[in-house]
Scaffold this motif. Structure first.
Motif, PDB file in Angstrom:
ATOM      1  N   CYS A  43      24.499 -31.068  27.389  1.00 30.55           N
ATOM      2  CA  CYS A  43      24.430 -29.886  26.515  1.00 30.55           C
ATOM      3  C   CYS A  43      24.399 -30.274  25.040  1.00 30.55           C
ATOM      4  N   MET A  44      24.887 -31.465  24.723  1.00 33.57           N
ATOM      5  CA  MET A  44      24.806 -31.965  23.351  1.00 33.57           C
ATOM      6  C   MET A  44      23.400 -32.469  23.024  1.00 33.57           C
ATOM      7  N   VAL A  45      22.795 -33.152  23.992  1.00 33.77           N
ATOM      8  CA  VAL A  45      21.557 -33.901  23.752  1.00 33.77           C
ATOM      9  C   VAL A  45      20.302 -33.061  23.975  1.00 33.77           C
ATOM     10  N   LEU A  46      20.235 -32.394  25.107  1.00 32.85           N
ATOM     11  CA  LEU A  46      18.985 -31.769  25.547  1.00 32.85           C
ATOM     12  C   LEU A  46      18.470 -30.643  24.648  1.00 32.85           C
ATOM     13  N   PRO A  47      19.332 -29.830  24.035  1.00 37.41           N
ATOM     14  CA  PRO A  47      18.759 -28.789  23.173  1.00 37.41           C
ATOM     15  C   PRO A  47      17.856 -29.345  22.076  1.00 37.41           C
ATOM     16  N   LEU A  48      18.232 -30.461  21.478  1.00 37.31           N
ATOM     17  CA  LEU A  48      17.402 -31.051  20.424  1.00 37.31           C
ATOM     18  C   LEU A  48      16.160 -31.708  21.003  1.00 37.31           C
TER      19      LEU A  48
END
Length: 215
Positions: free
Chosen positions: A96-101
């Motif tokens: 959830c930290m990585v994939l949005p960007l």
């Protein structure tokens, strides 16, 4: 409801052209190295004062670019956080930290400039304030951090804070490097944005769970 007037549509198109040109120039040359007149010219505006007319000043241009991307990233993150729900798997929350960007950058196509633009904000104290203000408006970010913290091993407060900073910098810098390579047509570390995200998730899990050396 009546549709927008021709003038309103023209104004919106001009604003979008200015934001697109500014984002590219800021990413390639740095925010303070680019003049408002250069932005106007790159946006195809004959009036060199177009930036001031539509946005007032450069900081407002920066804020508008940051907000436009933040809103799109927020949609991805909010959906992911909702799907992750009560998971106790650290990997789910790191994703959830990585994939949005990375998903946002992939959706933008190639070339993109947002990662390099965002790096400009992080590096400069005045611009960093704009970035912080936009991130604070994210409803999903607090839920993400709560879920992440619930899965982390017990860490001293200073170690916890520093690893959070390291994780954020790692995500951004790896995206900057890939974005620049794609833009320049040079070799990339991972074939796809999905592969980039997977590698980042693996590394950040290792970062969060690494042993702590006692002084």
């Amino acid at each position: 409801m009546a549709g927008r007037s021709v003038r309103e549509e023209k104004v919106e198109a001009t604003r979008e052209a200015i934001l697109g040109a500014a984002e590219r120039l800021f990413a390639e040359h740095g925010v303070y190295a680019v003049s408002n007149a250069q932005i106007s010219e790159a946006a195809g505006q004959g009036n060199t004062g177009a930036v001031n007319y539509h946005f007032g000043n450069k900081i407002n241009v920066v804020r508008a670019i940051a907000r436009r991307h933040a809103e799109q990233i927020e949609q991805i993150r909010a959906h992911m956080v909702s799907e992750t729900a009560d998971s106790t798997d650290l990997r789910d929350w790191v994703a959830c930290m990585v994939l949005p960007l990375t998903e946002h950058l992939e959706a933008l196509g190639n070339p993109t400039w947002y990662a390099r633009f965002n790096a400009q904000l992080i590096a400069d104290p005045a611009l960093h304030k704009v970035s912080v203000e936009e991130s604070r408006s994210s409803p999903s970010l607090g839920r993400l951090l709560d879920g992440l913290n619930n899965c982390l091993p017990a860490l001293p407060a200073d170690v916890h804070a520093n690893r959070g900073i390291m994780a954020r910098h790692l995500i951004l810098q790896m995206c900057v490097d890939r974005e620049r390579a794609l833009s320049n047509g040079t070799p990339v570390s991972w074939p796809t944005w999905h592969d980039t995200a997977t590698g980042l998730i693996d590394a950040i899990i290792g970062l969060w769970t690494a042993p702590v050396t006692t002084p």
